[in-house]
Design a protein around this motif. Structure first.
Motif, PDB file in Angstrom:
ATOM      1  N   CYS A 138      55.682  37.783  46.281  1.00  0.00           N
ATOM      2  CA  CYS A 138      54.921  37.557  45.005  1.00  0.00           C
ATOM      3  C   CYS A 138      54.602  38.899  44.532  1.00  0.00           C
ATOM      4  N   ARG A 139      53.700  39.813  45.170  1.00  0.00           N
ATOM      5  CA  ARG A 139      53.179  41.004  44.672  1.00  0.00           C
ATOM      6  C   ARG A 139      52.781  40.988  43.364  1.00  0.00           C
ATOM      7  N   TRP A 140      52.063  39.915  42.639  1.00  0.00           N
ATOM      8  CA  TRP A 140      51.320  40.028  41.499  1.00  0.00           C
ATOM      9  C   TRP A 140      50.208  40.674  41.525  1.00  0.00           C
ATOM     10  N   ALA A 141      50.111  41.306  40.395  1.00  0.00           N
ATOM     11  CA  ALA A 141      48.696  41.719  40.323  1.00  0.00           C
ATOM     12  C   ALA A 141      47.612  40.982  39.740  1.00  0.00           C
ATOM     13  N   PHE A 142      46.301  41.067  39.984  1.00  0.00           N
ATOM     14  CA  PHE A 142      45.349  39.933  39.722  1.00  0.00           C
ATOM     15  C   PHE A 142      44.023  40.843  39.776  1.00  0.00           C
ATOM     16  N   CYS A 143      42.833  40.269  39.161  1.00  0.00           N
ATOM     17  CA  CYS A 143      41.725  40.703  39.032  1.00  0.00           C
ATOM     18  C   CYS A 143      40.901  39.868  39.919  1.00  0.00           C
ATOM     19  N   ASP A 144      40.311  40.623  41.040  1.00  0.00           N
ATOM     20  CA  ASP A 144      39.229  40.011  41.884  1.00  0.00           C
ATOM     21  C   ASP A 144      37.972  39.876  41.321  1.00  0.00           C
ATOM     22  N   ARG A 145      37.588  38.626  40.964  1.00  0.00           N
ATOM     23  CA  ARG A 145      36.283  38.377  40.363  1.00  0.00           C
ATOM     24  C   ARG A 145      35.060  37.672  41.116  1.00  0.00           C
ATOM     25  N   SER A 146      35.617  37.946  42.735  1.00  0.00           N
ATOM     26  CA  SER A 146      34.655  37.160  43.499  1.00  0.00           C
ATOM     27  C   SER A 146      33.368  38.112  43.653  1.00  0.00           C
TER      28      SER A 146
END
Length: 155
Positions: free
Chosen positions: A116-124
């Motif tokens: 995968c290695r997708w970039a995402f924003c951790d909103r936790s």
């Protein structure tokens, strides 16, 4: 999602490991990407080095950091100081800088799944999210770990 986060994620995700696509494989695709955002495309090699460096900075174990320099002016406006980038890479780095100043940079992460290695924003709330998607990558990894644990148990 705010504009800075969206721009940084869009740039980081110009490479898609799962689909084996990369916007930065051709100058034309890179120019289209930048043009869609009303930005001037940098030379392809500079964009690639900047993306690799940003991906390394947010935890992609497959990315390497490279010295990256861009030209960004600071304008004093009635709303206060503003970063004025001259190119697409400069706009992305200006956005990343604003995220860092606001204490939001550590929310940008790379999914640890090798496929995968997708970039995402951790909103936790406690910034502890690991996977880009618990439904896809997280579930796949948990199922894989379960199969390994149960396969090694004596029956």
């Amino acid at each position: 999602m705010d504009a800075d986060t969206s721009l940084v994620l869009a740039f980081l995700n110009t490479v898609d490991v799962e689909a084996d696509t990369d916007v930065l494989r051709s100058q034309r695709n890179w120019q289209e990407w930048a043009g869609q955002r009303q930005l001037a495309a940098d030379p392809l090699d500079e964009a690639t080095r900047a993306r690799d460096s940003l991906r390394a900075a947010v935890g992609d174990p497959d990315a390497q950091s490279h010295p990256t320099r861009v030209h960004i002016e600071v304008a004093l406006t009635t709303a206060g100081p503003a970063l004025v980038p001259g190119s697409a890479v400069a706009a992305v780095l200006a956005a990343a800088t604003r995220l860092a100043v606001l204490g939001e940079w550590d929310r940008i992460k790379i999914c640890p799944a090798d496929d995968c290695r997708w970039a995402f924003c951790d909103r936790s709330r406690n910034r502890s999210r690991t996977w880009c998607s618990m439904k896809v990558c997280g579930n796949r990894e948990k199922a894989r770990a379960f199969r390994q644990r149960t396969a090694t148990r004596p029956t």
